[in-house]
Enzyme design. Structure first.
Site, PDB file in Angstrom:
ATOM      1  CE  LYS A  61      -3.879  -2.273   2.310  1.00  0.00           C
ATOM      2  NZ  LYS A  61      -4.521  -2.655   3.572  1.00  0.00           N
ATOM      3  CD  GLN A  95      -3.487  -4.219   6.685  1.00  0.00           C
ATOM      4  OE1 GLN A  95      -3.587  -3.212   6.004  1.00  0.00           O
ATOM      5  NE2 GLN A  95      -3.917  -5.391   6.259  1.00  0.00           N
ATOM      6  CG  ASP A 100      -9.728   0.598   5.486  1.00  0.00           C
ATOM      7  OD1 ASP A 100      -9.559   0.010   4.397  1.00  0.00           O
ATOM      8  OD2 ASP A 100      -8.997   0.427   6.476  1.00  0.00           O
TER       9      ASP A 100
END
Ligand code: GUN
Length: 299
Positions: free
Chosen positions: A53, A97, A120
Site C-alpha cells: 500500500k 491495518q 477504508d
C-alpha cells in the site's frame, strides 16, 4: 470458456488515472494527497499488505507515511496517534491495518478515525451513507468498490433486471457489496452459512460474488451459464504436487469448473486483489480533492 477478468490491468488503469489526477491537483492547488498507514505488531501477511500500500501510494505521487507500532502498544497510544493524524492537514487518508492485537478494541479504533479521512470506509458515517445510497460523499470499502468496477467492465453501470447473489455477510465485503449492487439497480440476495439450498440460490445469479474466506467452497455447477463470477477469496492451501511444504493460492470459487459455465470470471490471484489497493489510492485522491474543493475523477 469464460472471459477471464484481468484485475491487474484494471487496477493499473485506476492507478494511472489516480497518478494523472494527482499531478494535476498538485499543479493546480499545491495539495498533495497524503496517506497514513498504521500497522500494529508483526503479522507477516499484514506487513506485506502494508508495504505494498505504501509503495503504490508513492508511485501515485502521494505523500506516504507509515507508522509501525510494537505489538504491545497500548490502545490509548494508538488512539492518540489517530487524533494526531486526524488533525494533520497533510494527511487525507488514514488506514489502520486489521486485524489488530487482541488487547485493542478494533471497533473503537475505527470509529476514532475522522469520517472525512476514513479511506477504508469502515466508519459508521460512511457505512450509513452507503446504506442510504449517498455515494457522492461516502467512502466505499476498497474491496467491494474494486469488485464493482470489475462487474461494470462486463455488465455496464446499470444492472437493472439482473439477479445478484453475494455469498458472505461481512462488514468489510459482503454487506457493502450488496449495497453497491443495489445502488446499481440489481436485485440482490445476501447468502451465508445459514442459507438453505445455497447451490440452488447461486444458480439463479447473473452476478455471483463469493466472499466467504473458505477455499473453493462455491462449486462450478453452482454457476448459472453466462454468469459474471467475482471471487473475493484469497486462501493459501497446501500444494504437495509442487513439492513438500509448498502451497498455492485459491479463491472461494472452484475456478476450473466455474470457468466452464461462467460468462466472465475473476482469477485468484490477479482478480479482485489488485483492485483493492488501487481503490485505496482512488479513495485517498478523492479525499484530497474534497479537501481542496476540486472535482475528483469518477472511477
Ligand atoms: N486487512 C485486510 N483487509 C483490510 C482492509 O481492507 N483494510 C484494513 N484496514 N485492514 C485490512
Amino acid at each position: 470458456m469464460a472471459e477471464i477478468i484481468d484485475g491487474k490491468k484494471a487496477g493499473e488503469d485506476v492507478a494511472a488515472t489516480v497518478a494523472k489526477a494527482t499531478a494535476e491537483l498538485v499543479a493546480k492547488t499545491g495539495v498533495k494527497p497524503g496517506l497514513a498507514v498504521v500497522i500494529v505488531g508483526e503479522d507477516p501477511a499484514s506487513q506485506v499488505y502494508v508495504a505494498s500500500k505504501s509503495k503504490k501510494a508513492r508511485e501515485c505521487g502521494f505523500h506516504s507515511v507509515q507508522h509501525t507500532l510494537a505489538a504491545d502498544t497500548p490502545e490509548t497510544d494508538l488512539l492518540a496517534l489517530i487524533e494526531e493524524l486526524n488533525a494533520d492537514a497533510a494527511i487525507h487518508g488514514i488506514l489502520v491495518q486489521l486485524p489488530l492485537p487482541a488487547h485493542i478494541d478494533s471497533g473503537k479504533v475505527i470509529q476514532a478515525i475522522s469520517p472525512d479521512k476514513d479511506v477504508d470506509g469502515f466508519h459508521f458515517i460512511n457505512v450509513g451513507k452507503l446504506g442510504a445510497g449517498v455515494l457522492d460523499t461516502a467512502f466505499v470499502p476498497c474491496t467491494p468498490a474494486g469488485s464493482m468496477l470489475l462487474i461494470e467492465r462486463v455488465r455496464g453501470r446499470d444492472l437493472s433486471g439482473l439477479n445478484a447473489v453475494v455469498v458472505g455477510r461481512s462488514n468489510i465485503v459482503g454487506k457493502p457489496m450488496a449495497n453497491l449492487l443495489l445502488a446499481a439497480n440489481a436485485t440482490v440476495t445476501i447468502a451465508h452459512s445459514k442459507t438453505k439450498d445455497l447451490a440452488g440460490l447461486c444458480q439463479t445469479a447473473d452476478i455471483l460474488v463469493a466472499a466467504v474466506g473458505r477455499p473453493e467452497m462455491v462449486k462450478g455447477d453452482w454457476v448459472k451459464p453466462g454468469a459474471t463470477v467475482i471471487d473475493v477469496g484469497i486462501n493459501r492451501i497446501p500444494a504437495p504436487e509442487k513439492g513438500e511444504g509448498k502451497s498455492r493460492l485459491v479463491g472461494d470459487v472452484e475456478f476450473a469448473g466455474a470457468a466452464e459455465r461462467a460468462g466472465a470470471i475473476t482469477p485468484v490471484p490477479g482478480g479482485v486483489g489488485p483492485m483493492t489497493i488501487a481503490m485505496l489510492m482512488a479513495n485517498t485522491l478523492v479525499s484530497a480533492c474534497r479537501a481542496a474543493g476540486v472535482q475528483a475523477p469518477k472511477f
